[in-house]
Motif scaffolding. Structure first.
Motif, PDB file in Angstrom:
ATOM      1  N   HIS A 345      18.300  18.336  28.846  1.00  0.00           N
ATOM      2  CA  HIS A 345      18.038  19.376  27.844  1.00  0.00           C
ATOM      3  C   HIS A 345      19.369  19.850  27.259  1.00  0.00           C
ATOM      4  N   VAL A 346      19.412  20.108  25.952  1.00  0.00           N
ATOM      5  CA  VAL A 346      20.663  20.558  25.331  1.00  0.00           C
ATOM      6  C   VAL A 346      21.115  21.852  25.993  1.00  0.00           C
ATOM      7  N   PRO A 347      22.428  21.989  26.244  1.00  0.00           N
ATOM      8  CA  PRO A 347      22.939  23.192  26.919  1.00  0.00           C
ATOM      9  C   PRO A 347      23.125  24.350  25.938  1.00  0.00           C
ATOM     10  N   TYR A 348      22.034  24.822  25.411  1.00  0.00           N
ATOM     11  CA  TYR A 348      22.104  25.876  24.392  1.00  0.00           C
ATOM     12  C   TYR A 348      22.769  27.138  24.918  1.00  0.00           C
ATOM     13  N   GLN A 349      22.643  27.352  26.206  1.00  0.00           N
ATOM     14  CA  GLN A 349      23.214  28.571  26.755  1.00  0.00           C
ATOM     15  C   GLN A 349      24.742  28.565  26.772  1.00  0.00           C
ATOM     16  N   SER A 350      25.328  27.370  26.504  1.00  0.00           N
ATOM     17  CA  SER A 350      26.796  27.258  26.490  1.00  0.00           C
ATOM     18  C   SER A 350      27.390  27.319  25.082  1.00  0.00           C
ATOM     19  N   VAL A 351      26.530  27.352  24.062  1.00  0.00           N
ATOM     20  CA  VAL A 351      27.015  27.408  22.675  1.00  0.00           C
ATOM     21  C   VAL A 351      27.550  28.809  22.384  1.00  0.00           C
ATOM     22  N   PRO A 352      28.824  28.905  21.945  1.00  0.00           N
ATOM     23  CA  PRO A 352      29.403  30.235  21.669  1.00  0.00           C
ATOM     24  C   PRO A 352      28.604  30.996  20.616  1.00  0.00           C
ATOM     25  N   GLY A 353      28.320  32.237  20.902  1.00  0.00           N
ATOM     26  CA  GLY A 353      27.636  33.109  19.972  1.00  0.00           C
ATOM     27  C   GLY A 353      26.136  32.941  19.917  1.00  0.00           C
ATOM     28  N   LEU A 354      25.607  31.936  20.618  1.00  0.00           N
ATOM     29  CA  LEU A 354      24.159  31.717  20.592  1.00  0.00           C
ATOM     30  C   LEU A 354      23.493  32.512  21.716  1.00  0.00           C
ATOM     31  N   VAL A 355      22.625  33.418  21.321  1.00  0.00           N
ATOM     32  CA  VAL A 355      21.913  34.199  22.329  1.00  0.00           C
ATOM     33  C   VAL A 355      20.920  33.281  23.027  1.00  0.00           C
ATOM     34  N   ALA A 356      20.883  33.320  24.356  1.00  0.00           N
ATOM     35  CA  ALA A 356      19.978  32.450  25.117  1.00  0.00           C
ATOM     36  C   ALA A 356      18.541  32.769  24.741  1.00  0.00           C
ATOM     37  N   PRO A 357      17.870  31.850  24.065  1.00  0.00           N
ATOM     38  CA  PRO A 357      16.512  32.138  23.621  1.00  0.00           C
ATOM     39  C   PRO A 357      15.485  31.822  24.689  1.00  0.00           C
ATOM     40  N   ASN A 358      14.261  32.259  24.467  1.00  0.00           N
ATOM     41  CA  ASN A 358      13.165  31.850  25.325  1.00  0.00           C
ATOM     42  C   ASN A 358      12.682  30.496  24.852  1.00  0.00           C
ATOM     43  N   CYS A 359      11.953  29.801  25.679  1.00  0.00           N
ATOM     44  CA  CYS A 359      11.502  28.444  25.352  1.00  0.00           C
ATOM     45  C   CYS A 359      10.819  28.373  23.989  1.00  0.00           C
ATOM     46  N   ASP A 360       9.914  29.315  23.731  1.00  0.00           N
ATOM     47  CA  ASP A 360       9.144  29.225  22.494  1.00  0.00           C
ATOM     48  C   ASP A 360       9.929  29.644  21.257  1.00  0.00           C
ATOM     49  N   SER A 361      11.253  29.874  21.413  1.00  0.00           N
ATOM     50  CA  SER A 361      12.089  30.092  20.237  1.00  0.00           C
ATOM     51  C   SER A 361      12.270  28.783  19.485  1.00  0.00           C
ATOM     52  N   CYS A 362      12.288  27.672  20.220  1.00  0.00           N
ATOM     53  CA  CYS A 362      12.457  26.350  19.610  1.00  0.00           C
ATOM     54  C   CYS A 362      11.205  25.496  19.713  1.00  0.00           C
ATOM     55  N   HIS A 363      10.517  25.618  20.839  1.00  0.00           N
ATOM     56  CA  HIS A 363       9.317  24.817  21.055  1.00  0.00           C
ATOM     57  C   HIS A 363       8.126  25.564  20.450  1.00  0.00           C
ATOM     58  N   LYS A 364       7.892  25.283  19.171  1.00  0.00           N
ATOM     59  CA  LYS A 364       6.874  26.020  18.449  1.00  0.00           C
ATOM     60  C   LYS A 364       5.703  25.148  18.021  1.00  0.00           C
ATOM     61  N   SER A 365       5.654  23.930  18.532  1.00  0.00           N
ATOM     62  CA  SER A 365       4.590  23.028  18.088  1.00  0.00           C
ATOM     63  C   SER A 365       3.222  23.534  18.544  1.00  0.00           C
ATOM     64  N   VAL A 381      23.505  28.535  14.363  1.00  0.00           N
ATOM     65  CA  VAL A 381      24.614  27.950  15.113  1.00  0.00           C
ATOM     66  C   VAL A 381      25.751  27.700  14.133  1.00  0.00           C
ATOM     67  N   SER A 382      26.808  28.469  14.229  1.00  0.00           N
ATOM     68  CA  SER A 382      27.928  28.340  13.295  1.00  0.00           C
ATOM     69  C   SER A 382      29.096  27.579  13.891  1.00  0.00           C
ATOM     70  N   SER A 383      29.127  27.405  15.184  1.00  0.00           N
ATOM     71  CA  SER A 383      30.202  26.664  15.860  1.00  0.00           C
ATOM     72  C   SER A 383      29.693  26.153  17.200  1.00  0.00           C
ATOM     73  N   GLY A 384      30.538  25.278  17.802  1.00  0.00           N
ATOM     74  CA  GLY A 384      30.165  24.759  19.105  1.00  0.00           C
ATOM     75  C   GLY A 384      29.206  23.599  19.068  1.00  0.00           C
ATOM     76  N   CYS A 385      29.155  22.893  17.912  1.00  0.00           N
ATOM     77  CA  CYS A 385      28.237  21.764  17.806  1.00  0.00           C
ATOM     78  C   CYS A 385      28.496  20.709  18.873  1.00  0.00           C
ATOM     79  N   GLU A 386      29.788  20.476  19.155  1.00  0.00           N
ATOM     80  CA  GLU A 386      30.139  19.433  20.124  1.00  0.00           C
ATOM     81  C   GLU A 386      29.655  19.758  21.540  1.00  0.00           C
ATOM     82  N   THR A 387      29.246  20.966  21.756  1.00  0.00           N
ATOM     83  CA  THR A 387      28.706  21.315  23.087  1.00  0.00           C
ATOM     84  C   THR A 387      27.459  20.500  23.384  1.00  0.00           C
TER      85      THR A 387
END
Length: 412
Positions: A345-365, A381-387
């Motif tokens: 799973h993408v390490p979204y929690q490590s992206v600078p400035g990205l608030v750790a979302p709940n699952c259904d923030s992205c999984h909306k199908s 997401v304005s930075s930290g793409c390489e994360t």
């Protein structure tokens, strides 16, 4: 003159007679005093029991001491020289050649203990049926066997095991409950339909003991379990004091085996979503919810997800309670079958400035599948793409390594 002389002679005679009587009395008193202080053991015959209170002349007649007999029979057998005023052996005494003191003591004739040594096997009736010794009582069980088949010479009770050889099957009640030990107050009621025509139907331990007894393997009992299994009868276990057994009177509804209580199956056909499953399924009376690993459903009734035939598979479809913004409450990996995010799973929690979302923030199908999912259209997401875009996380693509784009990205 003659009268005076006669009176003087009478006076002299009376004085002489008084002196003789006084001397005799003094001699008797001396003799009794001497008998109390004399150590009779020195003669080789100790005075014990009632002998200590007897007068000397009872045995030493006419003042003869030497040659006085020392055996009991010389004084206590009718017709003997010294038996005149003594207790003597009665005519109905048991026949024996043993000496009196073999059984009797000097304390008293009663309470004698007969030495049965030498009595032949089967010879009990010689005394115990002829009125010479205690015999078989009127309530004795019917038998022609010799007394020593069951009884011992040390005492009538307890009687040894009765030899049941020859006793006809089904005739136990002829003696047991009449003249022999019968059913106790805690015995299961034998009026249950189709049970126990006779004691030996269940008690099959070889006529040596009532236990162990087996009912279910001996007779067919298809109903009326609650007649015996109340807890009030020996060995018939009653129902436990648990909610699942409350108000239940028919054991056979759940317990189908007469060999074991285990494997019982409750008939859930009448239960519905209004049933308080937890009233029984509390982990004690019946299998309960595994608190540590069960998904957090709050107060939702078990039947909202489970069926009455099995715990799994469940019918959980996320509609039983509001779950928006709460996916991670269950989808943490600790509450199967609620799966957690995989290692890729993408390490979204490590992206600078990205608030750790709940699952259904992205999984909306939908609430039925994780894919498809979208991060960038839902999160800024304005930075930290390489994360994430390193090629190790799906679907975060990495920079190309071949072709013209590879040359351009090589310097980035």
């Amino acid at each position: 003159m003659n009268a005076t002389r006669s009176s003087g002679m009478e006076t002299t005679l009376l004085r002489w007679l008084g002196a003789v009587l006084l001397a005799g009395a003094m001699a008797g008193a001396f003799a009794q005093t001497a008998s109390r202080t004399f150590d009779h053991l020195k003669t080789g015959f100790a005075l014990t029991g009632t002998h200590t209170s007897q007068r000397c002349e009872s045995c030493h007649q006419l003042g003869v001491f030497k040659g006085t007999p020392r055996d009991c029979a010389s004084c206590h057998i009718s017709g003997s020289r010294l038996a005149r005023s003594n207790v003597v052996k009665p005519d109905k005494h048991i026949p024996t050649q043993q000496a009196c003191d073999t059984c009797h003591s000097t304390q008293a004739f009663s309470g004698a203990k007969f030495n049965h040594l030498g009595v032949p096997v089967g010879g009990c009736v010689t005394c115990h049926a002829a009125g010479l010794a205690t015999g078989k009582p009127a309530g004795h069980l019917v038998t022609t066997a010799s007394c020593d088949t069951c009884h011992r010479t040390s005492g009538w009770r307890p009687a040894a095991a009765f030899n049941h050889v020859g006793v006809a099957a089904g005739s136990c009640a002829t003696c047991h409950g009449v003249t022999a030990k019968g059913k106790t107050a805690l015995h299961i009621p034998t009026t249950v339909p189709a049970s126990m025509p006779s004691c030996d139907t269940c008690h099959r331990s070889g006529f040596t003991a009532f236990a162990p007894a087996k009912l279910h393997s001996s007779v067919a009992v298809s109903a009326s379990c609650a007649t015996c299994h109340t807890g009030g009868f020996s060995r018939a276990v009653g129902k436990p004091n648990t909610p699942v057994h409350a108000n239940v009177t028919v054991c056979e509804s759940c317990h189908k085996s007469t060999a074991t209580w285990a494997g019982a199956r409750v008939d859930h056909s009448t239960f519905n979503v209004l049933t308080n499953c937890a009233g029984c399924h509390d982990g004690k009376a019946a299998t309960g919810q595994p608190v540590a690993t069960h998904i957090k459903t709050g107060a939702t009734n078990c039947l909202s997800c489970h069926t009455t035939t099995a715990w799994r598979p469940t019918s959980w479809n996320h509609t039983q309670l509001a779950v928006a913004g709460q996916c991670a409450t269950c989808h943490s990996g600790a509450n199967p079958p609620a799966d957690a995010r995989p290692a890729t799973h993408v390490p979204y929690q490590s992206v600078p400035g990205l608030v750790a979302p709940n699952c259904d923030s992205c999984h909306k199908s939908s609430l039925t599948a994780w894919a498809p999912t979208k991060l960038h259209s839902n999160m800024a997401v304005s930075s930290g793409c390489e994360t994430c875009h390193v090629g190790n996380y799906s679907p975060g693509q990495r920079k190309p390594t071949t072709g013209a784009l590879a040359t351009i990205h090589a310097t980035i």
